[in-house]
Design a protein around this motif. Structure first.
Motif, mmCIF file in Angstrom:
data_model
loop_
_atom_site.group_PDB
_atom_site.id
_atom_site.type_symbol
_atom_site.label_atom_id
_atom_site.label_comp_id
_atom_site.label_asym_id
_atom_site.label_seq_id
_atom_site.Cartn_x
_atom_site.Cartn_y
_atom_site.Cartn_z
ATOM 1 N N ARG A 96 0.854 -1.161 0.100
ATOM 2 C CA ARG A 96 0.045 0.022 -0.098
ATOM 3 C C ARG A 96 0.795 1.403 -0.142
ATOM 4 N NH1 ARG A 96 -1.866 3.530 3.418
ATOM 5 N NH2 ARG A 96 -0.923 2.376 5.387
ATOM 6 N N LEU A 97 0.448 2.114 -0.858
ATOM 7 C CA LEU A 97 1.252 3.458 -0.956
ATOM 8 C C LEU A 97 0.163 4.630 -0.921
ATOM 9 C CD1 LEU A 97 3.763 5.223 -1.518
ATOM 10 C CD2 LEU A 97 3.361 4.774 -4.101
ATOM 11 N N ARG A 98 0.280 5.503 -0.248
ATOM 12 C CA ARG A 98 -0.475 6.903 0.066
ATOM 13 C C ARG A 98 0.338 7.827 -0.632
ATOM 14 N NH1 ARG A 98 -1.229 8.510 5.503
ATOM 15 N NH2 ARG A 98 -2.388 10.230 4.354
ATOM 16 N N VAL A 99 -0.348 8.382 -1.716
ATOM 17 C CA VAL A 99 0.381 9.445 -2.464
ATOM 18 C C VAL A 99 0.038 10.978 -2.319
ATOM 19 C CG1 VAL A 99 1.266 10.266 -4.598
ATOM 20 C CG2 VAL A 99 1.281 8.026 -4.229
ATOM 21 N N ALA A 100 0.528 11.672 -1.605
ATOM 22 C CA ALA A 100 0.020 13.019 -1.351
ATOM 23 C C ALA A 100 0.734 14.171 -2.441
ATOM 24 C CB ALA A 100 0.145 13.571 0.106
ATOM 25 N N ILE A 101 0.069 15.043 -2.999
ATOM 26 C CA ILE A 101 0.621 16.061 -4.027
ATOM 27 C C ILE A 101 -0.008 17.300 -3.629
ATOM 28 C CG2 ILE A 101 0.748 16.616 -6.434
ATOM 29 C CD1 ILE A 101 0.581 13.615 -7.109
ATOM 30 N N LYS A 102 0.971 18.191 -3.556
ATOM 31 C CA LYS A 102 0.477 19.543 -3.277
ATOM 32 C C LYS A 102 0.966 20.210 -4.583
ATOM 33 C CE LYS A 102 1.011 23.763 -0.678
ATOM 34 N NZ LYS A 102 1.278 24.509 0.704
ATOM 35 N N VAL A 103 -0.123 21.029 -5.123
ATOM 36 C CA VAL A 103 0.246 21.605 -6.454
ATOM 37 C C VAL A 103 0.242 23.316 -5.954
ATOM 38 C CG1 VAL A 103 -0.465 22.081 -8.731
ATOM 39 C CG2 VAL A 103 -1.103 20.147 -7.682
ATOM 40 N N GLN A 104 1.394 24.016 -6.488
ATOM 41 C CA GLN A 104 1.567 25.308 -6.058
ATOM 42 C C GLN A 104 1.664 26.040 -7.527
ATOM 43 O OE1 GLN A 104 4.444 25.537 -3.175
ATOM 44 N NE2 GLN A 104 6.080 25.595 -4.593
ATOM 45 N N ASP A 105 1.392 27.469 -7.433
ATOM 46 C CA ASP A 105 1.988 28.246 -8.901
ATOM 47 C C ASP A 105 3.087 28.533 -8.779
ATOM 48 O OD1 ASP A 105 2.275 30.924 -10.005
ATOM 49 O OD2 ASP A 105 0.346 30.428 -10.724
ATOM 50 N N SER A 106 4.041 27.992 -9.848
ATOM 51 C CA SER A 106 5.418 28.385 -9.989
ATOM 52 C C SER A 106 5.935 29.882 -9.848
ATOM 53 C CB SER A 106 5.874 27.899 -11.203
ATOM 54 O OG SER A 106 5.487 28.438 -12.441
ATOM 55 N N GLU A 107 4.912 30.846 -9.989
ATOM 56 C CA GLU A 107 5.581 32.198 -9.781
ATOM 57 C C GLU A 107 5.219 32.600 -8.467
ATOM 58 O OE1 GLU A 107 3.937 34.348 -12.910
ATOM 59 O OE2 GLU A 107 5.058 33.266 -14.596
#
Length: 267
Positions: A96-107
């Motif tokens: 089992r693998l939980r993947v948490a991704i945070k997306v942010q604006d690059s600027e």
């Protein structure tokens, strides 16, 4: 709210179209406690905002860097899988693998709320759903010559594919299994970020090789020994593609920050 583990049959394109026509504020307001499910312009009930098992924001304390995430092609096995869900395992066996991704604006480094994040990867045997006859645990043999083109699915399988919409903190969370391997590539997960009507980032994430060795020593991965490619030998691998992985009960938790140019078409 509708339970999403089975995956609602709502295409990513239709979800975005529904958000656009309904108004995102109204759609998200419908996800408040005790509110009725929102209805997209397609007439389908949708669950737009990602939910997480626990507060993950502290794991992204180092998210203040605005370095644009590395971009790659989508590879030969991408298609819109019509699965808005957090648990993408279906019947696939593995660690089992939980993947948490945070997306942010690059600027601005600000969280990118309401971005659609898709992930997809192979199973422990090296096969991709929708393309088992081409993948067959042996890489991209028989794949379309242009690996940036979307695949026309060859079967009805949709395991290890799914999409979520980022919450107010820019975070999505998936439950999956540790990927297997196939010829010519290190172990990896594909990811794509959509914002409004554009693909603003297509990338991949990888794993520390000590952890790959630890996981692949377990069943069912042991059914496929003799892995031929590791991070150092992979033509796509970069250090900033590595997930930050920690133990998580009977599996692992991996986190990563994606910095995307929200004004740019990253297809």
């Amino acid at each position: 709210m509708p339970h999403d583990h089975e995956g609602q049959r709502v295409s990513r394109r239709k979800l975005i179209a529904g958000i656009s026509s309904l108004g995102l504020g109204g759609l998200l307001a419908a996800c408040a406690p005790d509110a009725a499910p929102a209805i997209s312009s397609t007439g389908a009930a949708v669950t737009p905002r990602a939910t997480t098992a626990k507060d993950l924001t502290s794991l992204f304390d180092q998210a203040g860097t605005c370095t644009l995430s590395p971009a790659t092609t989508a590879g030969p096995f991408y298609f819109d899988a019509d699965r808005i869900r957090s648990d993408i395992r279906e019947d696939r066996q593995g660690v089992r693998l939980r993947v948490a991704i945070k997306v942010q604006d690059s600027e601005t480094c600000e969280p990118l709320r309401d971005a659609v994040v898709e992930i997809w990867h192979c199973d422990a045997a090296g096969s991709y759903s929708g393309a088992e006859s081409r993948a067959s645990g042996g890489g991209s043999a028989g794949a379309p010559p242009d690996d940036s083109a979307d695949l026309e699915p060859l079967d009805d399988e949709r395991y290890l594919r799914g999409a979520q919409v980022t919450n107010a903190d820019g975070i999505v969370e998936f439950t999956t299994i540790w990927p297997g391997w196939y010829q010519g590539r290190t172990i990896h997960i594909h990811a794509m970020v959509h914002f409004t009507d554009a693909r603003v980032l297509t990338t991949q994430v990888m794993f520390d090789e000590a952890l790959n060795t630890e996981v692949l020593a377990q069943a069912p991965y042991t059914d496929r020994p003799d892995r031929d490619t590791r991070n150092d030998d992979d033509g796509i691998y970069r250090d900033d593609m590595l997930l930050k992985v920690t133990k998580d009960d009977d599996g692992y938790l991996g986190v990563i920050v994606f910095a995307a140019d929200s004004d740019r078409d990253g297809a």
